[in-house]
Design a protein around this motif. Sequence first.
Motif, PDB file in Angstrom:
ATOM      1  N   VAL A 185       0.916  -1.152  -0.111  1.00  0.00           N
ATOM      2  CA  VAL A 185      -0.261   0.233   0.218  1.00  0.00           C
ATOM      3  C   VAL A 185       0.829   1.011   0.228  1.00  0.00           C
ATOM      4  CG1 VAL A 185      -1.699   1.484   0.972  1.00  0.00           C
ATOM      5  CG2 VAL A 185      -1.406  -1.188   0.759  1.00  0.00           C
ATOM      6  N   LEU A 237     -10.706  -4.241   3.022  1.00  0.00           N
ATOM      7  CA  LEU A 237     -10.563  -2.389   3.479  1.00  0.00           C
ATOM      8  C   LEU A 237     -11.025  -2.428   4.677  1.00  0.00           C
ATOM      9  CD1 LEU A 237      -9.156  -1.252   0.284  1.00  0.00           C
ATOM     10  CD2 LEU A 237      -7.564  -2.360   2.148  1.00  0.00           C
ATOM     11  N   ASN A 238     -10.627  -1.291   5.460  1.00  0.00           N
ATOM     12  CA  ASN A 238     -11.375  -0.774   6.210  1.00  0.00           C
ATOM     13  C   ASN A 238     -11.955   0.146   5.998  1.00  0.00           C
ATOM     14  OD1 ASN A 238      -8.766   0.920   5.494  1.00  0.00           O
ATOM     15  ND2 ASN A 238      -9.212   1.703   8.169  1.00  0.00           N
ATOM     16  N   ASP A 239     -12.649   0.036   5.788  1.00  0.00           N
ATOM     17  CA  ASP A 239     -13.619   1.509   4.960  1.00  0.00           C
ATOM     18  C   ASP A 239     -14.958   1.756   5.075  1.00  0.00           C
ATOM     19  OD1 ASP A 239     -12.973  -0.371   2.449  1.00  0.00           O
ATOM     20  OD2 ASP A 239     -14.606   1.002   0.967  1.00  0.00           O
ATOM     21  N   LEU A 273      -5.995   3.782   5.493  1.00  0.00           N
ATOM     22  CA  LEU A 273      -6.500   2.671   4.957  1.00  0.00           C
ATOM     23  C   LEU A 273      -5.558   1.640   5.799  1.00  0.00           C
ATOM     24  CD1 LEU A 273      -8.252   1.965   2.353  1.00  0.00           C
ATOM     25  CD2 LEU A 273      -5.859   2.043   1.180  1.00  0.00           C
ATOM     26  N   VAL A 302      -5.310  -2.891   5.422  1.00  0.00           N
ATOM     27  CA  VAL A 302      -5.685  -4.202   4.860  1.00  0.00           C
ATOM     28  C   VAL A 302      -6.103  -4.999   6.160  1.00  0.00           C
ATOM     29  CG1 VAL A 302      -5.020  -6.072   3.192  1.00  0.00           C
ATOM     30  CG2 VAL A 302      -4.347  -3.587   2.964  1.00  0.00           C
ATOM     31  N   ARG A 303      -7.488  -5.956   5.677  1.00  0.00           N
ATOM     32  CA  ARG A 303      -8.054  -6.677   6.725  1.00  0.00           C
ATOM     33  C   ARG A 303      -7.610  -8.082   6.887  1.00  0.00           C
ATOM     34  NH1 ARG A 303      -7.631  -2.653  10.320  1.00  0.00           N
ATOM     35  NH2 ARG A 303      -9.780  -0.819  10.971  1.00  0.00           N
ATOM     36  N   TYR A 350       3.391  -1.029   4.190  1.00  0.00           N
ATOM     37  CA  TYR A 350       2.477   0.183   3.921  1.00  0.00           C
ATOM     38  C   TYR A 350       3.880   1.191   3.783  1.00  0.00           C
ATOM     39  CZ  TYR A 350      -1.432  -1.885   5.706  1.00  0.00           C
ATOM     40  OH  TYR A 350      -2.580  -2.755   6.341  1.00  0.00           O
TER      41      TYR A 350
END
Length: 452
Positions: A191, A230-232, A420, A422-423, A441
């Motif tokens: 990311v 993702l954590n959105d 952001l 990555v879950r 990241y």
Amino acid sequence: MLSGILLFNQKGENLIFRQFRNDCRPRLSDVFRIQVISNAQVRSPILTLGSTTFSHVKHENIYIVAVTKSNANAALVFEFLYRLIALGKSYFGKFDEEAVKNNFVLIYELLDGAFISPLLNYLLEEVAEILDFGYPQNTETDTLKMYITTEGVKSERAIEDSTRITMQATGALSWRRADVKYRKNEAFVDVIEDVNLLMSAGGTVLRADVSGQIIMRAYLSGTPECKFGLNDRLLLDGDGLTRPSGNKSGTKATRAAAGSVTLEDCQFHQCVKLGKFDTDRIISFVPPDGEFELMRYRATENVNLPFRVHAIVNEIGKTKVEYQVAIRANYGTKLFATNVVVRVPTPLNTAGIQTRTSQGKAKYEPSENIIVWKIPRFTGQSEYVLSADATLTSMTNQKAWSRPPLSLSFSLLMFTSSGLLVRYLKVFEKSNYSSVKWVRYMTRAGSYEIRF
């Protein structure tokens, strides 16, 4: 009827010019370019100047223009222009600037008529051409293809569209072979974010946004389906992610700094199933083999700024400038940035610089009129200071110094300015093999500027 046909691109460059009557001159191209393409106020598809009428249609990134001198039937003219677009699509897939440039010979052949033979040309001239002396003759694709058999050059986008249709019909994947095999199945996810900042001299953030991309390197056997969260929207535990051992310290700091994020302008690789993302916010895809860009995005809300810079600059008369620049890291103590470079502008008439730093080295670059302060390693929550005195030479016509902003560049691992995360990343394959997933990241400076 029609005096001529012209095709332009969006810049006003003439791609095709075909005149059918002597009253259509090449200079009419300049007239249309000035009066229509370069004129933002023009909204009508019909423009009449004196005895000349321009009827145009904009399709994709080109203008198709019919020039008439007489009192022509407007409905018939526009019907012909749309038939011409349909004809172009039939011959070469897309009717855009690229297609016109690749197929200009075929376009002229359609407009002028195909040369069949001296005898048949006389008998079939009205069949094998779409215009005769400016009068529409035949725009039926099937009829024209019997006589004008030249193959059109397909544009790249047309090939992509046909490939997509083939995939939907056959289930084949154009971006991946089915016989890919690896001894060790791994997936690496990077990311990467570029953070942009413009801050006023008073410390007010004028603009802050993030441009990010997710790069994936997939070394997976067969045709696996990957699911990427993702954590959105949702937080899922037990994701089974493995992070590089050298960066374990950054995991908790990154998770703590991030909540739910709002992403804008998301662009995905063609392998992503967009319908799944719209409904469940899950990125589901069969990855290409090797490295590819999975996703691009922007974020403009709740941007986490890695560094806070406070600069004080005093001009003492016309002979001296004093600098006091303090930079503080806003990220956790277990993280560190590398290759931090602060560029501080100086007046054009600077004769010399004396610098003092609490960390790193500073050097005056007279060719660029800047002080370059380099800090190889910047630990989180640390604060370092640069002090400098600039000696100025006297000038006969001295102008006020414009004070351009100072800029910052850096690289910071295991930190995202957008928040952001990555879950989870799950890999499903019919052989049910186990795979190892790695996530990294990286935040870099885009345009990171502070005024003083």
